[in-house]
Design a protein around this motif. Structure first.
Motif, PDB file in Angstrom:
ATOM      1  N   CYS A  37       0.922  -1.251  -0.038  1.00 52.35           N
ATOM      2  CA  CYS A  37       0.073  -0.115  -0.156  1.00 52.35           C
ATOM      3  C   CYS A  37       0.897   1.283   0.100  1.00 52.35           C
ATOM      4  O   CYS A  37       1.919   1.590   0.884  1.00 52.35           O
ATOM      5  N   ARG A  38       0.838   1.936  -0.986  1.00 54.21           N
ATOM      6  CA  ARG A  38       1.372   3.397  -0.894  1.00 54.21           C
ATOM      7  C   ARG A  38       0.452   4.453  -0.395  1.00 54.21           C
ATOM      8  O   ARG A  38      -0.725   4.301  -0.748  1.00 54.21           O
ATOM      9  N   VAL A  39       1.015   5.218   0.465  1.00 53.57           N
ATOM     10  CA  VAL A  39       0.519   6.291   0.966  1.00 53.57           C
ATOM     11  C   VAL A  39       0.895   7.729   0.831  1.00 53.57           C
ATOM     12  O   VAL A  39       2.080   7.940   0.822  1.00 53.57           O
ATOM     13  N   GLN A  40      -0.083   8.593   0.461  1.00 50.33           N
ATOM     14  CA  GLN A  40       0.736   9.903   0.142  1.00 50.33           C
ATOM     15  C   GLN A  40      -0.366  11.037   0.833  1.00 50.33           C
ATOM     16  O   GLN A  40      -1.487  10.753   0.714  1.00 50.33           O
ATOM     17  N   LEU A  41       0.364  12.083   1.366  1.00 50.77           N
ATOM     18  CA  LEU A  41      -0.673  13.275   1.851  1.00 50.77           C
ATOM     19  C   LEU A  41      -0.867  14.011   0.393  1.00 50.77           C
ATOM     20  O   LEU A  41       0.055  14.455  -0.259  1.00 50.77           O
ATOM     21  N   LEU A  42      -2.326  14.362   0.133  1.00 52.09           N
ATOM     22  CA  LEU A  42      -2.585  15.156  -0.988  1.00 52.09           C
ATOM     23  C   LEU A  42      -2.639  16.722  -0.716  1.00 52.09           C
ATOM     24  O   LEU A  42      -1.903  17.460  -1.445  1.00 52.09           O
ATOM     25  N   THR A  43      -3.189  16.978   0.320  1.00 50.83           N
ATOM     26  CA  THR A  43      -3.468  18.335   0.541  1.00 50.83           C
ATOM     27  C   THR A  43      -3.493  18.276   2.446  1.00 50.83           C
ATOM     28  O   THR A  43      -3.898  17.394   2.954  1.00 50.83           O
ATOM     29  N   SER A  44      -3.083  19.424   2.515  1.00 46.46           N
ATOM     30  CA  SER A  44      -3.245  19.820   4.206  1.00 46.46           C
ATOM     31  C   SER A  44      -3.518  21.299   4.295  1.00 46.46           C
ATOM     32  O   SER A  44      -2.565  22.148   3.819  1.00 46.46           O
ATOM     33  N   SER A  45      -4.532  21.542   4.978  1.00 42.23           N
ATOM     34  CA  SER A  45      -4.729  22.967   5.138  1.00 42.23           C
ATOM     35  C   SER A  45      -5.162  23.184   6.691  1.00 42.23           C
ATOM     36  O   SER A  45      -5.848  22.497   7.392  1.00 42.23           O
ATOM     37  N   SER A  46      -4.932  24.583   7.142  1.00 44.66           N
ATOM     38  CA  SER A  46      -5.259  24.869   8.487  1.00 44.66           C
ATOM     39  C   SER A  46      -6.851  25.736   8.252  1.00 44.66           C
ATOM     40  O   SER A  46      -6.835  26.251   7.224  1.00 44.66           O
ATOM     41  N   THR A  47      -7.656  25.044   8.702  1.00 44.21           N
ATOM     42  CA  THR A  47      -9.243  25.398   8.456  1.00 44.21           C
ATOM     43  C   THR A  47      -9.846  26.215   9.394  1.00 44.21           C
ATOM     44  O   THR A  47     -10.775  27.062   9.095  1.00 44.21           O
ATOM     45  N   ASN A  48      -9.364  26.368  10.831  1.00 42.53           N
ATOM     46  CA  ASN A  48      -9.784  27.155  11.948  1.00 42.53           C
ATOM     47  C   ASN A  48      -8.891  27.427  12.748  1.00 42.53           C
ATOM     48  O   ASN A  48      -7.862  26.734  12.985  1.00 42.53           O
ATOM     49  N   GLN A  49      -9.033  28.699  13.247  1.00 37.01           N
ATOM     50  CA  GLN A  49      -8.080  28.975  14.596  1.00 37.01           C
ATOM     51  C   GLN A  49      -8.837  29.184  15.837  1.00 37.01           C
ATOM     52  O   GLN A  49      -9.721  30.036  15.860  1.00 37.01           O
ATOM     53  N   PHE A  50      -8.289  28.460  16.906  1.00 35.85           N
ATOM     54  CA  PHE A  50      -9.122  28.954  18.130  1.00 35.85           C
ATOM     55  C   PHE A  50      -8.033  29.800  18.914  1.00 35.85           C
ATOM     56  O   PHE A  50      -7.190  29.943  18.428  1.00 35.85           O
ATOM     57  N   ALA A  51      -8.713  30.046  20.040  1.00 33.66           N
ATOM     58  CA  ALA A  51      -7.633  30.764  21.205  1.00 33.66           C
ATOM     59  C   ALA A  51      -6.425  30.210  21.243  1.00 33.66           C
ATOM     60  O   ALA A  51      -5.437  30.994  21.386  1.00 33.66           O
ATOM     61  N   ASN A  52      -6.359  28.859  21.453  1.00 29.02           N
ATOM     62  CA  ASN A  52      -5.131  28.267  21.942  1.00 29.02           C
ATOM     63  C   ASN A  52      -4.931  26.934  20.912  1.00 29.02           C
ATOM     64  O   ASN A  52      -4.076  26.246  21.563  1.00 29.02           O
ATOM     65  N   ALA A  53      -5.533  26.752  19.806  1.00 25.56           N
ATOM     66  CA  ALA A  53      -5.240  25.605  18.880  1.00 25.56           C
ATOM     67  C   ALA A  53      -5.754  25.975  17.527  1.00 25.56           C
ATOM     68  O   ALA A  53      -6.547  26.893  17.428  1.00 25.56           O
ATOM     69  N   ARG A  54      -5.393  25.051  16.706  1.00 28.99           N
ATOM     70  CA  ARG A  54      -5.617  25.124  15.295  1.00 28.99           C
ATOM     71  C   ARG A  54      -6.183  23.877  14.810  1.00 28.99           C
ATOM     72  O   ARG A  54      -6.232  22.898  15.308  1.00 28.99           O
ATOM     73  N   GLN A  55      -7.179  24.078  13.875  1.00 31.30           N
ATOM     74  CA  GLN A  55      -7.740  22.916  13.240  1.00 31.30           C
ATOM     75  C   GLN A  55      -7.230  22.545  11.680  1.00 31.30           C
ATOM     76  O   GLN A  55      -7.020  23.567  11.168  1.00 31.30           O
ATOM     77  N   TYR A  56      -7.276  21.397  11.489  1.00 28.31           N
ATOM     78  CA  TYR A  56      -6.524  21.104  10.069  1.00 28.31           C
ATOM     79  C   TYR A  56      -7.366  20.228   9.214  1.00 28.31           C
ATOM     80  O   TYR A  56      -8.153  19.282   9.900  1.00 28.31           O
ATOM     81  N   GLU A  57      -7.340  20.455   7.813  1.00 26.20           N
ATOM     82  CA  GLU A  57      -7.867  19.260   7.363  1.00 26.20           C
ATOM     83  C   GLU A  57      -6.947  18.626   6.234  1.00 26.20           C
ATOM     84  O   GLU A  57      -6.002  19.427   5.961  1.00 26.20           O
ATOM     85  N   HIS A  58      -6.644  17.347   6.301  1.00 20.62           N
ATOM     86  CA  HIS A  58      -6.011  16.610   5.378  1.00 20.62           C
ATOM     87  C   HIS A  58      -6.448  15.560   4.591  1.00 20.62           C
ATOM     88  O   HIS A  58      -7.528  14.747   5.065  1.00 20.62           O
ATOM     89  N   THR A  59      -6.256  15.576   3.434  1.00 19.68           N
ATOM     90  CA  THR A  59      -6.624  14.676   2.464  1.00 19.68           C
ATOM     91  C   THR A  59      -5.307  13.400   2.056  1.00 19.68           C
ATOM     92  O   THR A  59      -4.314  14.170   1.697  1.00 19.68           O
ATOM     93  N   PHE A  60      -5.606  12.384   2.095  1.00 25.07           N
ATOM     94  CA  PHE A  60      -4.892  11.339   1.648  1.00 25.07           C
ATOM     95  C   PHE A  60      -5.106  10.231   0.721  1.00 25.07           C
ATOM     96  O   PHE A  60      -6.515  10.136   0.336  1.00 25.07           O
ATOM     97  N   GLN A  61      -4.387   9.832  -0.262  1.00 19.30           N
ATOM     98  CA  GLN A  61      -4.644   8.982  -0.938  1.00 19.30           C
ATOM     99  C   GLN A  61      -3.743   7.739  -0.805  1.00 19.30           C
ATOM    100  O   GLN A  61      -2.502   7.896  -0.527  1.00 19.30           O
ATOM    101  N   LEU A  62      -4.474   6.456  -0.737  1.00 20.52           N
ATOM    102  CA  LEU A  62      -3.757   5.148  -0.560  1.00 20.52           C
ATOM    103  C   LEU A  62      -4.019   4.104  -1.825  1.00 20.52           C
ATOM    104  O   LEU A  62      -5.209   4.287  -2.031  1.00 20.52           O
TER     105      LEU A  62
END
Length: 132
Positions: A37-62
């Motif tokens: 199985c080959r694994v690759q990260l296609l996209t990664s982006s920060s989608t939200n900023q909280f007071a003390n943390a961030r939210q990210y969205e990641h798309t992978f292809q396997l």
């Protein structure tokens, strides 16, 4: 550890846990012992900023790769991996799958042998646990 690396590692561990070797998309495999199985990260982006943390969205292809006569085996492995992807946990983060993994199938004749590929796409939302 950055969230994309932590999530990538968790996915690789899940694949290895069912007895399939995982490789990066750019990794050369000298003696290709199938299935893999080959694994690759296609996209990664920060989608939200909280007071003390961030939210990210990641798309992978396997890509589950099996020999020419291994279509059934590849479909079974892909299904098992999709089940594992729904259960991914990442220490230090709240990770959840965003929608269901999708799968497509193709025959790959771009190498010196004919291969079957089951292509899985999966999206994750991940939040640093400092937000809680």
């Amino acid at each position: 550890m950055p969230p994309s690396v932590a999530l990538y590692s968790a996915i690789v561990k899940a694949i290895n846990s069912i007895g399939v070797d995982a490789y990066s998309a750019s990794q050369d495999i000298e003696d290709m012992s199938l299935p893999i199985c080959r694994v690759q990260l296609l996209t990664s982006s920060s989608t939200n900023q909280f007071a003390n943390a961030r939210q990210y969205e990641h798309t992978f292809q396997l890509d589950v790769v099996t020999a020419q006569d291994g279509l059934e085996q590849g479909l079974i492995i892909a299904y098992m991996i999709m089940c594992q992807l729904r259960q991914i946990t990442v220490e230090g983060y709240l990770a959840q799958i965003n929608g269901e993994p999708s799968m497509s199938s193709m025959v790959d004749s771009s190498t010196n042998r004919i291969l079957n590929r089951q292509i899985i796409r999966v999206n994750y939302d991940i939040i640093e646990d400092t937000a809680f």
